[in-house]
Design a protein around this motif. Sequence first.
Motif, PDB file in Angstrom:
ATOM      1  N   ASP A 113      32.756  60.266   9.559  1.00 19.40           N
ATOM      2  CA  ASP A 113      33.258  60.342  10.929  1.00 19.40           C
ATOM      3  C   ASP A 113      34.483  59.447  11.109  1.00 19.40           C
ATOM      4  O   ASP A 113      34.605  58.701  12.077  1.00 19.40           O
ATOM      5  N   LEU A 114      35.397  59.527  10.143  1.00 21.57           N
ATOM      6  CA  LEU A 114      36.582  58.662  10.125  1.00 21.57           C
ATOM      7  C   LEU A 114      37.454  58.813  11.358  1.00 21.57           C
ATOM      8  O   LEU A 114      38.088  57.857  11.797  1.00 21.57           O
ATOM      9  N   LEU A 115      37.482  60.014  11.913  1.00 18.56           N
ATOM     10  CA  LEU A 115      38.407  60.250  13.010  1.00 18.56           C
ATOM     11  C   LEU A 115      37.952  59.625  14.323  1.00 18.56           C
ATOM     12  O   LEU A 115      38.744  59.454  15.228  1.00 18.56           O
ATOM     13  N   GLU A 116      36.692  59.267  14.431  1.00 14.91           N
ATOM     14  CA  GLU A 116      36.207  58.719  15.683  1.00 14.91           C
ATOM     15  C   GLU A 116      35.926  57.226  15.619  1.00 14.91           C
ATOM     16  O   GLU A 116      35.462  56.642  16.573  1.00 14.91           O
ATOM     17  N   ARG A 117      36.192  56.605  14.499  1.00 19.49           N
ATOM     18  CA  ARG A 117      35.986  55.163  14.400  1.00 19.49           C
ATOM     19  C   ARG A 117      36.984  54.433  15.282  1.00 19.49           C
ATOM     20  O   ARG A 117      38.108  54.894  15.487  1.00 19.49           O
ATOM     21  N   PRO A 118      36.586  53.273  15.771  1.00 18.02           N
ATOM     22  CA  PRO A 118      37.515  52.511  16.632  1.00 18.02           C
ATOM     23  C   PRO A 118      38.842  52.189  15.942  1.00 18.02           C
ATOM     24  O   PRO A 118      39.886  52.195  16.588  1.00 18.02           O
ATOM     25  N   TYR A 119      38.799  51.895  14.641  1.00 14.41           N
ATOM     26  CA  TYR A 119      40.044  51.573  13.941  1.00 14.41           C
ATOM     27  C   TYR A 119      41.015  52.751  13.983  1.00 14.41           C
ATOM     28  O   TYR A 119      42.227  52.549  14.050  1.00 14.41           O
ATOM     29  N   ALA A 120      40.492  53.954  13.955  1.00 17.29           N
ATOM     30  CA  ALA A 120      41.361  55.129  14.008  1.00 17.29           C
ATOM     31  C   ALA A 120      42.060  55.233  15.357  1.00 17.29           C
ATOM     32  O   ALA A 120      43.135  55.812  15.454  1.00 17.29           O
ATOM     33  N   LYS A 121      41.469  54.660  16.385  1.00 16.53           N
ATOM     34  CA  LYS A 121      42.101  54.656  17.709  1.00 16.53           C
ATOM     35  C   LYS A 121      43.135  53.544  17.833  1.00 16.53           C
ATOM     36  O   LYS A 121      44.100  53.666  18.579  1.00 16.53           O
ATOM     37  N   MET A 122      42.910  52.455  17.100  1.00 12.77           N
ATOM     38  CA  MET A 122      43.805  51.301  17.209  1.00 12.77           C
ATOM     39  C   MET A 122      44.994  51.373  16.249  1.00 12.77           C
ATOM     40  O   MET A 122      46.057  50.843  16.553  1.00 12.77           O
ATOM     41  N   LYS A 157      35.277  78.292  -3.217  1.00 14.29           N
ATOM     42  CA  LYS A 157      36.094  77.837  -2.091  1.00 14.29           C
ATOM     43  C   LYS A 157      35.213  77.400  -0.931  1.00 14.29           C
ATOM     44  O   LYS A 157      35.501  76.416  -0.265  1.00 14.29           O
ATOM     45  N   CYS A 158      34.137  78.139  -0.665  1.00 15.48           N
ATOM     46  CA  CYS A 158      33.220  77.775   0.425  1.00 15.48           C
ATOM     47  C   CYS A 158      32.597  76.411   0.167  1.00 15.48           C
ATOM     48  O   CYS A 158      32.436  75.615   1.079  1.00 15.48           O
ATOM     49  N   LYS A 159      32.247  76.136  -1.082  1.00 17.83           N
ATOM     50  CA  LYS A 159      31.667  74.843  -1.413  1.00 17.83           C
ATOM     51  C   LYS A 159      32.655  73.721  -1.137  1.00 17.83           C
ATOM     52  O   LYS A 159      32.292  72.668  -0.634  1.00 17.83           O
ATOM     53  N   LYS A 160      33.948  73.974  -1.478  1.00 15.17           N
ATOM     54  CA  LYS A 160      34.966  72.949  -1.245  1.00 15.17           C
ATOM     55  C   LYS A 160      35.092  72.643   0.245  1.00 15.17           C
ATOM     56  O   LYS A 160      35.137  71.494   0.652  1.00 15.17           O
ATOM     57  N   PHE A 161      35.178  73.696   1.071  1.00 13.15           N
ATOM     58  CA  PHE A 161      35.321  73.479   2.503  1.00 13.15           C
ATOM     59  C   PHE A 161      34.064  72.849   3.094  1.00 13.15           C
ATOM     60  O   PHE A 161      34.146  72.007   3.976  1.00 13.15           O
ATOM     61  N   ASN A 162      32.875  73.253   2.594  1.00  9.02           N
ATOM     62  CA  ASN A 162      31.638  72.643   3.065  1.00  9.02           C
ATOM     63  C   ASN A 162      31.592  71.167   2.709  1.00  9.02           C
ATOM     64  O   ASN A 162      31.121  70.346   3.492  1.00  9.02           O
ATOM     65  N   SER A 163      32.077  70.821   1.511  1.00  6.39           N
ATOM     66  CA  SER A 163      32.054  69.414   1.123  1.00  6.39           C
ATOM     67  C   SER A 163      33.035  68.597   1.964  1.00  6.39           C
ATOM     68  O   SER A 163      32.739  67.463   2.325  1.00  6.39           O
ATOM     69  N   LEU A 190      42.627  68.695  11.278  1.00 12.05           N
ATOM     70  CA  LEU A 190      43.540  69.406  10.395  1.00 12.05           C
ATOM     71  C   LEU A 190      44.452  68.427   9.663  1.00 12.05           C
ATOM     72  O   LEU A 190      44.672  68.542   8.454  1.00 12.05           O
ATOM     73  N   GLU A 191      44.979  67.439  10.382  1.00 12.00           N
ATOM     74  CA  GLU A 191      45.823  66.427   9.744  1.00 12.00           C
ATOM     75  C   GLU A 191      45.043  65.657   8.680  1.00 12.00           C
ATOM     76  O   GLU A 191      45.567  65.359   7.616  1.00 12.00           O
ATOM     77  N   PHE A 192      43.778  65.346   8.961  1.00  8.64           N
ATOM     78  CA  PHE A 192      42.938  64.650   7.991  1.00  8.64           C
ATOM     79  C   PHE A 192      42.764  65.492   6.733  1.00  8.64           C
ATOM     80  O   PHE A 192      42.893  64.992   5.614  1.00  8.64           O
ATOM     81  N   MET A 193      42.490  66.776   6.919  1.00  6.61           N
ATOM     82  CA  MET A 193      42.295  67.661   5.767  1.00  6.61           C
ATOM     83  C   MET A 193      43.576  67.787   4.947  1.00  6.61           C
ATOM     84  O   MET A 193      43.547  67.769   3.720  1.00  6.61           O
ATOM     85  N   ILE A 194      44.717  67.897   5.626  1.00  2.00           N
ATOM     86  CA  ILE A 194      45.991  68.024   4.918  1.00  2.00           C
ATOM     87  C   ILE A 194      46.288  66.757   4.130  1.00  2.00           C
ATOM     88  O   ILE A 194      46.673  66.808   2.966  1.00  2.00           O
ATOM     89  N   GLU A 195      46.108  65.597   4.758  1.00  2.00           N
ATOM     90  CA  GLU A 195      46.399  64.324   4.095  1.00  2.00           C
ATOM     91  C   GLU A 195      45.539  64.097   2.859  1.00  2.00           C
ATOM     92  O   GLU A 195      45.966  63.464   1.912  1.00  2.00           O
ATOM     93  N   ASN A 196      44.327  64.607   2.876  1.00  2.62           N
ATOM     94  CA  ASN A 196      43.381  64.336   1.802  1.00  2.62           C
ATOM     95  C   ASN A 196      43.170  65.533   0.878  1.00  2.62           C
ATOM     96  O   ASN A 196      42.133  65.637   0.222  1.00  2.62           O
ATOM     97  N   SER A 197      44.141  66.414   0.807  1.00  2.00           N
ATOM     98  CA  SER A 197      44.017  67.571  -0.072  1.00  2.00           C
ATOM     99  C   SER A 197      45.108  67.545  -1.142  1.00  2.00           C
ATOM    100  O   SER A 197      46.052  66.763  -1.074  1.00  2.00           O
TER     101      SER A 197
END
Length: 156
Positions: A18-27, A3-9, A128-135
């Motif tokens: 760094d998907l959450l900070e890209r300009p497209y994520a803001k637009m 489980k630790c490996k999964k969360f670390n990955s 958290l939303e990113f992790m939920i969407e991609n799990s």
Amino acid sequence: MEKCKKFNSIDKIMKETDLLERPYAKMRPLQNFILGEYYIDITSKSRRREKIDLVKIFVHFIKENYPTIPYSTIGKFLNRNHATMVVAKQRHDDLCEGDLEFKKKSDYLQSKFNKLISDESDPWKRKLEFMIENSSEKMRKIFYHAIMIAKTHTEK
């Protein structure tokens, strides 16, 4: 240990991309709001007045709130070149001075956009939303259960 490996990955993927900070994520949330409110895709190649006005308001808002995002990036997002974005911003400012109808529309959308970005300003919520969407579905159930527990503890 697994489980630790999964969360670390997951953490590693988020740091690397760094998907959450890209300009497209803001637009993108602003684009989605416009699409939901007006049923107009501002990335489409169209010269309809209503669509062009929305592009002007969009560009103005992005440059006022995220001045580090270059016109070229906004242009790529909207399938236009940077010069078109510079002109859109200038025309927005000109229209706000002379066209009362346009100014009302611009003020309305900017207040909605401000609410959108203030709702999304919490980085932990976005992660958290990113992790939920991609799990997986199983992991989503675990996340939702943990959120409900945390929510009941914070309300007390």
